[in-house]
Design a protein around this motif. Structure first.
Motif, PDB file in Angstrom:
ATOM      1  N   ALA A   7       0.840  -1.201   0.000  1.00 53.61           N
ATOM      2  CA  ALA A   7       0.000   0.000   0.000  1.00 53.61           C
ATOM      3  C   ALA A   7       0.874   1.249   0.000  1.00 53.61           C
ATOM      4  N   VAL A  38      -2.505  -1.105  -3.331  1.00 55.89           N
ATOM      5  CA  VAL A  38      -3.415  -0.077  -2.807  1.00 55.89           C
ATOM      6  C   VAL A  38      -2.713   1.279  -2.846  1.00 55.89           C
ATOM      7  N   CYS A  40      -3.227   4.959  -0.923  1.00 55.53           N
ATOM      8  CA  CYS A  40      -3.972   5.721   0.086  1.00 55.53           C
ATOM      9  C   CYS A  40      -3.684   7.192  -0.169  1.00 55.53           C
ATOM     10  N   GLY A  61      -7.462   3.690  -1.176  1.00 52.73           N
ATOM     11  CA  GLY A  61      -7.483   3.834   0.282  1.00 52.73           C
ATOM     12  C   GLY A  61      -7.476   5.294   0.673  1.00 52.73           C
ATOM     13  N   LYS A  88     -11.702   1.332  -0.318  1.00 53.46           N
ATOM     14  CA  LYS A  88     -11.739   0.006   0.329  1.00 53.46           C
ATOM     15  C   LYS A  88     -10.928  -0.022   1.632  1.00 53.46           C
ATOM     16  N   TYR A  89      -9.845   0.733   1.641  1.00 56.60           N
ATOM     17  CA  TYR A  89      -8.934   0.695   2.792  1.00 56.60           C
ATOM     18  C   TYR A  89      -8.846   2.072   3.441  1.00 56.60           C
ATOM     19  N   LEU A 120     -15.230  -0.916   5.535  1.00 62.72           N
ATOM     20  CA  LEU A 120     -13.881  -0.546   5.063  1.00 62.72           C
ATOM     21  C   LEU A 120     -12.862  -1.437   5.771  1.00 62.72           C
ATOM     22  N   THR A 121     -11.720  -1.623   5.148  1.00 62.41           N
ATOM     23  CA  THR A 121     -10.647  -2.377   5.813  1.00 62.41           C
ATOM     24  C   THR A 121      -9.640  -1.407   6.421  1.00 62.41           C
ATOM     25  N   ILE A 123      -6.244  -0.117   7.985  1.00 59.27           N
ATOM     26  CA  ILE A 123      -4.813  -0.442   8.091  1.00 59.27           C
ATOM     27  C   ILE A 123      -4.342   0.274   9.351  1.00 59.27           C
ATOM     28  N   ILE A 159      -8.858  -6.763   9.603  1.00 60.16           N
ATOM     29  CA  ILE A 159      -8.034  -5.557   9.506  1.00 60.16           C
ATOM     30  C   ILE A 159      -6.646  -5.931   8.968  1.00 60.16           C
ATOM     31  N   VAL A 160      -5.879  -4.902   8.672  1.00 61.85           N
ATOM     32  CA  VAL A 160      -4.459  -5.079   8.346  1.00 61.85           C
ATOM     33  C   VAL A 160      -3.715  -4.269   9.401  1.00 61.85           C
TER      34      VAL A 160
END
Ligand code: PGA
Length: 248
Positions: A7, A38, A40, A61, A88-89, A120-121, A123, A159-160
């Motif tokens: 990401a 990804v 962000c 993200g 998404k993130y 949402l995931t 991070i 989650i990440v």
């Protein structure tokens, strides 16, 4: 098998048009990456970048999200506002937010739960300062960030986690791959205790802090490291693509 996730964290860089140019350059370069890719981006870039990413394998993200659904929170952005553009993130609790914007484990927790609730995931970023590492406090700092920041999460593998030693962010000083692997292994063990060992095995944990085109192979070869959160090197299409294609 945990699917690696690379990401980019653009931080406060790239206007919307610059962001579109960057992802247009990036798209063909990462089209065959085996990992999840990804970017962000700054909130105001989201509509334009979302449009530019359509049909690509790059997910979108954000860099923060507020914990309330809506209301009198001037300047803030809700999870639903992000969702509407296909985000998404979302990065939560980055050390720059903890350091400059008063983010605490409690607000990290509220944001994380709100993001999950909206689909949402998150991070979620954790990591120790140089002083904390040098005085042997790394594990206790991480214990607190994980215990308080992740409280109440039902499925921890949703989650990440990004392990970002604060002393390695933007400094050119990377943790050695052994150091990063060992600390991420510790985080996984702790998550196993706090949640369940099986879920900990499914959880993706990234390394972040001066990861670049030169050191990504070695870091990504470590068994505990499931990806990277990349600041500076995500601003150049070629460098970021080299990282996303670390196994080619
Ligand atoms: P850096 O930033 O790659 O520029 O060190 C990483 C981050 O802050 O997420």
């Amino acid at each position: 098998m945990r699917k690696p996730i690379i990401a980019g964290n653009w931080k406060m860089n790239n206007t919307a048009s610059e962001g579109v140019a960057l992802v247009n350059a990036l798209k063909p370069l990462v089209a065959n990456a085996d990992c999840e890719v990804v970017v962000c981006v700054p909130a105001i870039d989201i509509p334009a970048v979302a449009e530019a990413l359509k049909g690509s394998n790059i997910a979108l993200g954000a860099q923060n999200v507020h914990f309330a659904e809506k209301g009198a929170f001037t300047g803030e952005i809700s999870a639903n506002m992000l969702k509407e553009f296909g985000v998404k993130y979302v990065i939560i609790g980055h050390s720059e937010r903890r350091q400059y914007f008063g983010e605490t484990d409690e607000t990290v927790n509220k944001r994380t739960l709100a993001a999950l609730n909206a689909g949402l995931t998150p991070i979620v970023c954790v990591g120790e300062s140089l002083e904390e590492r040098e005085t042997g406090k790394t594990e206790s700092v991480l214990d607190k960030q994980l215990t308080d920041g992740l409280k109440g999460i039902e499925n921890i593998a949703d989650i990440v986690i990004a392990y970002e030693p604060v002393w390695a962010i933007g400094t050119g000083k990377t943790a050695t791959s052994e150091q990063a692997n060992e600390t991420i292994g510790y985080i996984r063990k702790k998550i196993g205790e706090l949640f369940c060992p099986k879920c900990a095995e499914k959880l993706r944990i990234q390394y972040g802090g001066s990861m670049n085109a030169g050191n990504c192979k070695e870091l990504m070869a470590m068994p505990e490291i499931d990806g990277g959160l990349i600041g500076g090197a995500s601003l150049k299409a070629n460098d970021f693509a080299t990282i996303a294609n670390y196994n080619k």
